[in-house]
Motif scaffolding. Structure first.
Motif, mmCIF file in Angstrom:
data_model
loop_
_atom_site.group_PDB
_atom_site.id
_atom_site.type_symbol
_atom_site.label_atom_id
_atom_site.label_comp_id
_atom_site.label_asym_id
_atom_site.label_seq_id
_atom_site.Cartn_x
_atom_site.Cartn_y
_atom_site.Cartn_z
ATOM 1 N N PRO A 297 0.812 -1.226 0.000
ATOM 2 C CA PRO A 297 0.000 0.000 0.000
ATOM 3 C C PRO A 297 0.840 1.270 0.000
ATOM 4 C CG PRO A 297 -0.902 -1.605 1.542
ATOM 5 C CD PRO A 297 0.392 -2.163 1.056
ATOM 6 N N ALA A 298 1.937 1.297 0.765
ATOM 7 C CA ALA A 298 2.783 2.492 0.805
ATOM 8 C C ALA A 298 3.398 2.768 -0.558
ATOM 9 C CB ALA A 298 3.877 2.325 1.860
ATOM 10 N N ALA A 299 3.848 1.709 -1.252
ATOM 11 C CA ALA A 299 4.448 1.888 -2.578
ATOM 12 C C ALA A 299 3.410 2.362 -3.591
ATOM 13 C CB ALA A 299 5.091 0.586 -3.036
ATOM 14 N N LEU A 300 2.198 1.814 -3.513
ATOM 15 C CA LEU A 300 1.149 2.247 -4.439
ATOM 16 C C LEU A 300 0.798 3.715 -4.220
ATOM 17 C CD1 LEU A 300 -1.275 -0.833 -4.492
ATOM 18 C CD2 LEU A 300 0.038 0.090 -6.412
ATOM 19 N N ARG A 301 0.774 4.153 -2.966
ATOM 20 C CA ARG A 301 0.476 5.562 -2.704
ATOM 21 C C ARG A 301 1.564 6.467 -3.280
ATOM 22 N NH1 ARG A 301 -1.566 3.518 2.213
ATOM 23 N NH2 ARG A 301 0.377 3.917 3.312
ATOM 24 N N LEU A 302 2.816 6.037 -3.196
ATOM 25 C CA LEU A 302 3.900 6.827 -3.776
ATOM 26 C C LEU A 302 3.794 6.881 -5.295
ATOM 27 C CD1 LEU A 302 7.090 5.885 -1.704
ATOM 28 C CD2 LEU A 302 5.677 7.929 -1.548
ATOM 29 N N VAL A 303 3.432 5.756 -5.919
ATOM 30 C CA VAL A 303 3.267 5.739 -7.379
ATOM 31 C C VAL A 303 2.193 6.733 -7.798
ATOM 32 C CG1 VAL A 303 2.427 4.333 -9.299
ATOM 33 C CG2 VAL A 303 4.129 3.402 -7.740
ATOM 34 N N ARG A 304 1.086 6.759 -7.056
ATOM 35 C CA ARG A 304 -0.015 7.653 -7.422
ATOM 36 C C ARG A 304 0.332 9.116 -7.151
ATOM 37 N NH1 ARG A 304 -3.940 3.315 -4.530
ATOM 38 N NH2 ARG A 304 -4.051 1.844 -6.276
ATOM 39 N N ALA A 306 3.447 10.296 -7.365
ATOM 40 C CA ALA A 306 4.647 10.686 -8.110
ATOM 41 C C ALA A 306 4.314 11.507 -9.351
ATOM 42 C CB ALA A 306 5.446 9.438 -8.511
ATOM 43 N N GLY A 307 3.095 11.358 -9.903
ATOM 44 C CA GLY A 307 2.737 12.126 -11.087
ATOM 45 C C GLY A 307 2.733 13.623 -10.841
ATOM 46 N N ARG A 308 2.547 14.035 -9.576
ATOM 47 C CA ARG A 308 2.493 15.468 -9.254
ATOM 48 C C ARG A 308 3.650 15.893 -8.354
ATOM 49 N NH1 ARG A 308 -2.479 17.322 -10.811
ATOM 50 N NH2 ARG A 308 -4.044 15.724 -11.221
ATOM 51 N N ALA A 309 4.628 15.005 -8.163
ATOM 52 C CA ALA A 309 5.783 15.331 -7.321
ATOM 53 C C ALA A 309 7.027 15.395 -8.195
ATOM 54 C CB ALA A 309 5.954 14.274 -6.232
ATOM 55 N N PRO A 310 7.607 16.584 -8.392
ATOM 56 C CA PRO A 310 8.727 16.703 -9.318
ATOM 57 C C PRO A 310 10.045 16.175 -8.780
ATOM 58 C CG PRO A 310 8.277 18.818 -8.303
ATOM 59 C CD PRO A 310 7.200 17.885 -7.835
ATOM 60 N N THR A 311 10.190 16.073 -7.447
ATOM 61 C CA THR A 311 11.467 15.700 -6.858
ATOM 62 C C THR A 311 11.263 14.635 -5.785
ATOM 63 O OG1 THR A 311 11.322 17.381 -5.128
ATOM 64 C CG2 THR A 311 12.370 18.033 -7.213
ATOM 65 N N ILE A 312 12.373 14.036 -5.365
ATOM 66 C CA ILE A 312 12.314 13.065 -4.274
ATOM 67 C C ILE A 312 11.763 13.714 -3.005
ATOM 68 C CG2 ILE A 312 13.780 11.766 -2.675
ATOM 69 C CD1 ILE A 312 15.453 10.852 -4.992
ATOM 70 N N GLY A 313 12.187 14.931 -2.726
ATOM 71 C CA GLY A 313 11.703 15.613 -1.524
ATOM 72 C C GLY A 313 10.207 15.837 -1.549
ATOM 73 N N ALA A 314 9.680 16.264 -2.707
ATOM 74 C CA ALA A 314 8.239 16.492 -2.821
ATOM 75 C C ALA A 314 7.463 15.198 -2.652
ATOM 76 C CB ALA A 314 7.922 17.129 -4.177
ATOM 77 N N LEU A 315 7.991 14.106 -3.193
ATOM 78 C CA LEU A 315 7.303 12.821 -3.072
ATOM 79 C C LEU A 315 7.309 12.338 -1.626
ATOM 80 C CD1 LEU A 315 5.853 10.524 -4.494
ATOM 81 C CD2 LEU A 315 8.073 9.473 -4.952
ATOM 82 N N GLU A 317 7.373 14.208 1.044
ATOM 83 C CA GLU A 317 6.421 15.023 1.788
ATOM 84 C C GLU A 317 4.993 14.563 1.525
ATOM 85 O OE1 GLU A 317 7.064 17.222 4.115
ATOM 86 O OE2 GLU A 317 9.175 16.736 3.839
ATOM 87 N N ALA A 318 4.696 14.205 0.266
ATOM 88 C CA ALA A 318 3.348 13.748 -0.075
ATOM 89 C C ALA A 318 3.043 12.392 0.551
ATOM 90 C CB ALA A 318 3.202 13.660 -1.600
ATOM 91 N N GLY A 319 4.063 11.530 0.651
ATOM 92 C CA GLY A 319 3.830 10.182 1.178
ATOM 93 C C GLY A 319 3.926 10.084 2.682
ATOM 94 N N GLY A 320 4.650 10.997 3.312
ATOM 95 C CA GLY A 320 4.823 10.946 4.761
ATOM 96 C C GLY A 320 6.260 10.639 5.120
ATOM 97 N N ALA A 321 7.116 11.672 5.159
ATOM 98 C CA ALA A 321 8.549 11.469 5.374
ATOM 99 C C ALA A 321 8.875 10.986 6.778
ATOM 100 C CB ALA A 321 9.308 12.768 5.081
ATOM 101 N N ASP A 322 7.905 11.016 7.696
ATOM 102 C CA ASP A 322 8.167 10.572 9.063
ATOM 103 C C ASP A 322 7.965 9.069 9.231
ATOM 104 O OD1 ASP A 322 5.434 11.073 8.518
ATOM 105 O OD2 ASP A 322 4.985 10.912 10.655
ATOM 106 N N ARG A 323 7.555 8.396 8.179
ATOM 107 C CA ARG A 323 7.231 6.967 8.282
ATOM 108 C C ARG A 323 8.305 6.126 7.598
ATOM 109 N NH1 ARG A 323 1.410 6.517 5.835
ATOM 110 N NH2 ARG A 323 2.005 4.315 5.952
ATOM 111 N N ASP A 324 8.789 5.092 8.303
ATOM 112 C CA ASP A 324 9.828 4.224 7.750
ATOM 113 C C ASP A 324 9.359 3.508 6.494
ATOM 114 O OD1 ASP A 324 11.526 4.965 9.745
ATOM 115 O OD2 ASP A 324 11.393 3.095 10.887
#
Length: 666
Positions: A297-304, A306-315, A317-324
């Motif tokens: 589920p975490a990987a699928l959320r990142l895939v979805r 990623a279309g609006r995240a231009p950089t690793i940092g933006a992605l 932040e969108a996915g939840g950088a505090d979560r392992d």
């Protein structure tokens, strides 16, 4: 094609097409009319998707505007029927047509027609069949993921200085291996080159259970793929694998497990955190549906996202950088090739994995897992995903500390947390565990429908129309898992299998399918024949494969121990102990167990204990020829000893003097 314009009077159709294009890594501008898209059209987009209108009535007015644009890109008409725009295309008005609503395979095919040569497309069985080159171009983990998606059968072969390490696939799963020694060395087994069944047998001999042996070998294969040297040669061979023996982990989960062992989240926070400004390219395959990719589920959320995240940092932040799990999923997607990163400097020199910091040294016996390259070397330059106009890219921030408590704020708090936990649980659950079926009697249509209705009442998307976006998204994914699990039970054969599995679980014994049972008996017959012919190595290999397929088959267990003892792979006393531990109600097998345990004890010099076993064998089977022969030989030997003593000259002398010194009549 970095810049695409979508013009469609139907905002829903235009938005659906734009979302697909964003997922594929393109920068997209959307408008409901040509006049509204004028600013974007002046920027000379490479493709212009234009709605033809009901009956194709917008073609003429739109074309009058488009044909006057300097440096205009190719025009793709969109609509429900090609016949509506066929006359325009025949008159060279526009360049192509796409059916609306759009489907990903058709869109990818159209983009391939208009983006020039692109040999490294990384999709489909045709591309898989052409893989033959260095590992820095054809990463083995990415090749394995492609084979998984298309359900391929064949061999993934890695050639290096130490020889060939080959992994066999059957219908997209790992079903065999042929190792020059690297896999055995990684597992610490005292065997050299061999096939998968030999490795399993050696691992079982070393004290692992069959399940432990299979999982350890699977992880060793994943480590082999991820630690492959960049100069090694990788090739796909479409050859049928011999004697398939399926490993328990599908390819995506196997890669994820190996990455998590070698590259924990603490390491990734430092390594990937330092690359927050790197641009991302999303490379979604069109050879399988999203549900067949095998992502968490975490990987699928990142895939979805990623279309609006231009950089690793933006992605992040969108996915939840505090979560392992988000950091682990990002690393996983980079290794599978679904995401590709390019240094923010835009250097096009083709940076490979060489020179990338690999983190701490790997454990002994395990090859290093290579970090994903900064940019995957492919023939088509990566497309940078532009940020949405209203939001600027986040500023570079120092990576979070590898250790320490997570921030209090973030997606971990609030009503989404229990849904996240439930989604994670259901994603890895079997269909019967999704509905918490614990007894065979529960597996019936009425009970399944009752439990499905209960799940629907809590998680149906219609019940979350006014919920926060994350809650609605999580509920939709959870409901889809319940739907998928319920659909599996439509088959009576599947319901029968689940009843048997639950019965086995209640009785504490492993489940063995009919297919595995038949395959195990075939291995047994081959192993038994090889044992009779004294082809001991072949016998051990076949019987070990049979024991993995059916650990409940007593005959296979007995013959495997005997074969290992005769091949001198197991000490006699150890073999006898293992043999006597086999329990069965069949007298003939129990008799054989006692007899062969006696032979093992006899070879170890334990004669008295050995003959106790021979006599125990005759108690269970008085006609057992082998035990009769052993007992008869011992009796004959003892009789000869008695005769030899009675025929000795000393016995006569003893008789002459036996009455010496006695009183008459005394």
């Amino acid at each position: 094609m970095g810049h695409v314009v979508v013009v469609d009077a139907d905002s829903r159709s235009g938005r659906a097409l734009a979302d697909l294009l964003l997922k594929l890594g393109h920068r997209v501008d959307v408008a409901e009319s040509v006049s509204g898209a004028r600013a974007a059209l002046v920027a000379r987009p490479e493709l212009i998707f234009v709605g033809a209108g009901p009956g194709g009535d917008l073609i003429d007015s739109t074309w009058d505007v488009l044909r006057t644009l300097p440096g205009r890109g190719k025009v793709i008409w969109t609509g429900p029927l090609r016949e509506l725009v066929e006359p325009a295309l025949d008159a060279a008005i526009g360049d192509d047509f796409l059916v609306i609503p759009p489907r990903l395979p058709a869109l990818n095919a159209l983009l391939a027609r208009h983006r020039g040569a692109a040999t490294d497309r990384w999709a489909g069985a045709d591309f898989l069949a052409e893989i033959d080159g260095p590992a820095h171009r054809f990463a083995p983990a990415r090749v394995a993921f492609l084979a998984h998606r298309v359900g391929a059968s064949g061999w993934l072969v890695i050639s290096g200085p130490g020889g060939e390490e080959a992994v066999a696939f059957g219908a997209g799963r790992v079903v065999g291996a042929r190792s020059a020694g690297a896999l055995a060395a990684a597992l610490g087994l005292g065997v050299g080159a061999g096939e998968l069944s030999a490795l399993v047998g050696a691992a079982i001999n070393a004290g692992r259970s069959p399940d432990e042996a299979m999982i350890e070998i699977a992880l060793a294969i994943g480590d082999l793929w991820l630690g492959c040297p960049t100069e090694a040669q990788v090739v796909w061979r479409a050859e049928a694998p011999p004697r398939p023996l399926g490993l328990p982990l599908p390819v995506p989960r196997l890669v994820a497990r190996c990455l998590e062992r070698a590259r924990p989240a603490a390491l990734l926070r430092g390594e990937l955190g330092a690359r927050r400004d790197d641009h991302l390219r999303l490379s979604l395959p069109d050879d399988a549906e999203e549900g067949a990719w095998g992502l968490s589920p975490a990987a699928l959320r990142l895939v979805r996202a990623a279309g609006r995240a231009p950089t690793i940092g933006a992605l992040l932040e969108a996915g939840g950088a505090d979560r392992d799990d988000v950091w682990l999923a990002l690393d996983w997607l980079l290794h599978l090739g679904l995401l590709q990163a390019e240094a923010a400097s835009g250097d096009a020199s083709g940076i490979s994995v060489e020179g990338v910091d690999l983190g701490p040294a790997p454990s002994p016996g395990r090859p290093p897992v290579v970090a994903p390259p900064v940019r995957t070397p492919v023939s088509t330059p990566p497309i940078r995903v532009a940020a949405p106009p209203a939001a600027a890219a986040p500023a570079a921030a120092p990576p979070p500390a590898p250790r320490g408590p997570a921030p209090a704020a973030g997606p971990a708090a609030g009503p989404a947390e229990p849904l996240r936990a439930l989604l994670s649980k259901l994603t890895s659950a079997t269909p019967w565990d999704v509905f918490e079926l614990n007894a065979p009697a529960d597996v019936n249509i009425d009970e399944l429908d009752k439990r499905f209705r209960a799940a629907s009442s809590a998680h149906h998307p219609d019940r979350h129309g006014g919920s926060p976006a994350e809650v609605a998204q999580l509920s939709t994914e959870i409901f889809a898992l319940y739907q998928s699990a319920r659909a599996a039970f439509d088959s009576e054969d599947f319901r029968k299998e689940v009843r048997e599995r639950l019965l086995c679980r209640a009785e504490g014994r492993p489940y063995v399918s009919d297919a595995d049972r038949k395959a195990a008996r075939l291995h047994f017959k081959k192993g038994e024949a090889a044992l009779r012919a004294r082809r001991l190595a072949e016998a051990v290999e076949e019987l070990a494969a049979g024991a993995v397929r059916d650990p409940l088959d007593w005959e296979i267990a007995v013959q495997l121990i005997i074969a290992e003892w005769r091949a001198e792979k197991v000490a006699p006393l150890v073999a006898a102990e293992r043999l006597l531990a086999v329990k069965t109600d069949r007298k003939s097998i129990n008799a054989d167990i006692q007899y062969h345990a006696g032979e093992m004890l006899l070879s170890a010099g334990k004669e008295d204990e050995a003959y106790k076993r021979f006599h125990a064998c005759l108690e269970k089977d008085p006609e057992h020829v082998g035990a009769q022969r052993r007992v008869r030989l011992r009796q004959t030997r003892e009789e000869k000893v008695v005769e030899a003593k009675s025929a000795s000259p000393l016995s006569g002398i003893k008789g002459l003097f036996s009455g010496w010194g006695k009183k008459p009549g005394g």
